[in-house]
Design an enzyme around this catalytic site. Structure first.
Site, short mmCIF file in Angstrom:
data_model
loop_
_atom_site.label_atom_id
_atom_site.label_comp_id
_atom_site.label_asym_id
_atom_site.label_seq_id
_atom_site.Cartn_x
_atom_site.Cartn_y
_atom_site.Cartn_z
N GLU A 1 -6.99 4.45 -0.31
CA GLU A 1 -6.59 5.05 0.97
C GLU A 1 -6.12 6.47 0.72
O GLU A 1 -5.55 6.78 -0.32
CB GLU A 1 -5.45 4.25 1.62
CG GLU A 1 -5.90 2.94 2.19
CD GLU A 1 -4.80 2.20 2.93
OE1 GLU A 1 -5.13 1.30 3.69
OE2 GLU A 1 -3.62 2.53 2.73
N ASP B 1 0.81 -1.21 0.00
CA ASP B 1 0.00 0.00 0.00
C ASP B 1 0.85 1.27 0.00
O ASP B 1 0.46 2.28 -0.57
CB ASP B 1 -0.93 0.00 1.21
CG ASP B 1 -2.18 -0.85 0.97
OD1 ASP B 1 -2.13 -1.70 0.07
OD2 ASP B 1 -3.18 -0.65 1.67
N CYS C 1 5.00 -2.53 8.01
CA CYS C 1 5.41 -1.23 8.59
C CYS C 1 5.09 -1.15 10.08
O CYS C 1 4.06 -1.63 10.54
CB CYS C 1 4.76 -0.10 7.82
SG CYS C 1 5.30 -0.03 6.10
N CYS D 1 0.76 -8.44 4.58
CA CYS D 1 0.35 -7.05 4.39
C CYS D 1 -1.16 -6.88 4.24
O CYS D 1 -1.91 -7.83 4.32
CB CYS D 1 1.14 -6.43 3.25
SG CYS D 1 2.87 -6.17 3.74
N ASP D 2 -1.56 -5.64 4.01
CA ASP D 2 -2.91 -5.17 4.32
C ASP D 2 -4.06 -6.04 3.82
O ASP D 2 -4.95 -6.40 4.58
CB ASP D 2 -3.09 -3.75 3.77
CG ASP D 2 -2.19 -2.75 4.46
OD1 ASP D 2 -1.17 -3.15 5.01
OD2 ASP D 2 -2.50 -1.55 4.42
N LYS D 3 -4.09 -6.37 2.53
CA LYS D 3 -5.22 -7.13 1.99
C LYS D 3 -4.91 -8.63 1.95
O LYS D 3 -5.81 -9.46 1.81
CB LYS D 3 -5.57 -6.66 0.57
CG LYS D 3 -5.65 -5.15 0.43
CD LYS D 3 -6.50 -4.51 1.51
CE LYS D 3 -6.36 -3.01 1.55
NZ LYS D 3 -5.02 -2.47 1.73
N SER E 1 -5.50 5.06 5.50
CA SER E 1 -4.48 4.12 5.92
C SER E 1 -4.48 3.99 7.44
O SER E 1 -4.85 4.92 8.16
CB SER E 1 -3.11 4.63 5.45
OG SER E 1 -2.06 3.95 6.09
#
Length: 554
Positions: free
Chosen positions: A442, A78, A191, A119-121, A468
């Site tokens: 985002e 992202d 992160c 990570c995010d998704k 985010s």
């Protein structure tokens, strides 16, 4: 232990011939076939170490009597996708990941699975797939990044984005920006703050689908390799006991996840992902549940961007289990739910100590008596919108100001960096929702520009897109219905007064009802042209944000 589905019977001889082509021995064919879903790639920092996690998982599976077989899952970074067209292709991958993993797992009839996201998704997509496939499954993530260090202070990616805003405002030099650039992200891993990836990896622990430390052990620690081996062994135990994802991800488990979400102060994106994962389990989570749980759940962690602590600090303090133990002191979680350890959550957290009350506040001394996320409703968002309350400055919890309206993120960024946004303004960014974007981008670039310019205590941002986990300030996203669906955010005009009251969960466009009806009759809804490929299919099928942006229009 049960053996591989394909190892017996003449009818499976063709399949066995193909296993032979893989170099698989008869002994391997006689063992359970365990799919190792690897999201390793060379573009996402959170995934560059996953090759090592994969090898450790394979070792654990083999040690416990299984035959590990690796296949891939995609992932988008992202941070790299942020602020341009690429962010339209982030959220949409959640469903691609779920779909492709489901297809691979069922097509090859794996007996069990180990999911390795980061990570995010990637995390919610694989949790969705786990629920669909419903064979014994354990998650082990790649782990979080260590914090960076700039001028003797810990820092992270959110500080990097805010440095750009500070430079634009003339507060720091290009040399300062370059120092952040070189030091903010010092290692591999997701992160280092409580952003979406780490939020979802922590909530995977709470749901019972990951072992202790899944969300917090840093990526570069050798303990992460040990955890991966344990995950490989744990999945074989689940197979033996026939404990499956839907036995673990129950309604009570999702209640626990929402409770921990509020206590830890997770990313607002969890309010997209938890409903989507629950939907795959046949469970409905509506946004009102968030406020009900938040009202009785103290917020006991302030990790970046809400505070100056990082994932490594939470890990040293006792991690997610220590947070759950604090919550359990007031009976706020269900301890009788099953987990991937083969034990109940209560058994898992028994005796876990909070080693740092400055990082995990004791339940009787929280940052606030209510949770880290709030869902607001009003005529601007009849179906709800979401804000990370724990990252909002106290003076912005109640705010009223004139709207500055933009029909895209790019237009908003240009105005912000051009100095056209003033203290007191309410920036409205629309046509960025799940269908309208498409992809529900985002908005870290505009929010961090606002924060870097020192306006985060004076300016609110509202969008039918999303924010985010690295965002701080009065950033209100997921406005539903979205603009492209005729939601009232489509009818806001420059200068309209918007009132926000986070403690009272309200958001109001201060115009008379008859004026709103007049605008609804006379305003043309904008439709983006030239949308092709997967984005076009996604836009046609995706639900609104309050439903989790799930693919449901069949």
């Amino acid at each position: 232990m049960d053996h591989n589905y394909f190892c017996d019977g003449v009818e499976w001889a063709p399949a066995r011939s193909l296993f032979n082509a893989l170099g698989m021995t008869k002994e391997e064919m006689e063992r359970p076939l365990v799919g190792i879903v690897s999201s390793y790639n060379e573009i996402v920092p959170g995934h560059m170490n996953i090759d090592k996690i994969v090898e450790a998982v394979k070792t654990g599976v083999s040690m416990a009597g299984g035959t590990p077989v690796v296949f891939p899952a995609i992932a988008v970074c992202d941070g790299i996708a942020m602020g341009h067209k690429g962010m339209k292709y982030s959220l949409v991958t959640r469903d691609l990941i779920a779909d492709s993993t489901e297809c691979m797992a069922l097509a090859h009839h794996f007996d069990a699975l180990v999911m390795i996201p980061n990570c995010d998704k990637n995390v919610p997509g694989l949790l969705m797939a786990a629920a669909r496939v419903n064979v014994p499954t354990v998650f082990v993530s790649g782990g979080p990044m260590l914090a960076g260090h700039v001028n003797g202070k810990k820092t992270s990616l959110s500080s990097m984005f805010e440095a750009v805003g500070a430079y634009t405002a003339g507060k720091i030099t290009m040399e300062d920006v370059e120092e952040f650039e070189n030091k903010a992200c010092p290692t591999c891993g997701s992160c280092s703050g409580m952003y979406t990836a780490n939020s979802m990896n922590c909530l995977t622990e709470v749901l019972g689908m990951g072992l202790r430390g899944n969300g917090t052990i840093p990526a570069v620690y050798s303990e992460r390799i040990k955890l991966a081996k344990k995950a490989g062994m744990a999945v074989m135990d689940l197979l033996k006991k026939n404990i499956r994802p839907r036995d673990i991800m129950t309604e009570k488990a999702f209640y626990n996840a929402l409770t921990a979400d509020m206590a830890i102060g997770c990313s607002t994106n969890s309010m997209l992902h938890l409903p989507a994962i629950a939907n795959e389990c046949g469970i409905t989570i509506n946004l009102d549940m968030a406020n009900e749980i938040s009202a009785k759940t103290p917020n006991i962690c302030h990790l970046a961007p809400a505070g100056h602590a990082y994932m490594e600090d939470l890990d040293e303090a006792g991690g997610v289990y220590a947070v759950l133990n604090e919550l359990n002191k007031k009976g706020l979680i269900n301890t009788d739910v099953m987990t991937c350890t083969g034990k109940t959550l209560g058994e898992n957290i028994a005796g876990v100590v909070n080693k740092n009350p400055d990082i995990i506040r004791p339940i009787d001394n929280p940052y606030s008596q209510t949770g880290g996320i709030a869902v607001l409703r009003g005529n601007l968002a009849p179906d709800g919108c979401v804000v990370k309350r724990s990252a909002v400055a106290p003076e912005m919890l109640v705010h009223s100001g004139p709207a500055r309206v933009f029909n895209s993120e790019e237009d908003a960024i240009e105005a912000i960096r051009g100095g056209k946004i003033k203290a007191g303004d309410v920036v409205v960014i629309r046509y960025e929702g799940p269908a309208g974007g498409p992809g529900m981008r985002e908005m870290l670039s505009p929010t961090s520009a606002i924060a870097g310019m020192g306006l985060d205590k004076d300016v609110a941002l509202i969008t039918d897109g999303r924010f985010s986990g690295a965002t701080r300030g009065a950033a209100i996203g997921h406005v539903s219905p979205e603009a492209v669906s005729g939601g009232n955010i489509a009818y806001v005009e420059d200068g309209d007064i918007i009132s926000i009251n986070i403690p009272e969960y309200s958001i109001t466009l201060e115009i008379p009802d008859d004026e709103l009806e007049k605008r609804r009759a006379n305003t043309k809804i904008l439709k983006k042209e030239n949308i092709t490929g997967y984005a076009r299919r996604y836009a046609a099928m995706v639900s609104s944000a309050d439903k989790g942006a799930i693919i449901n229009k069949f």
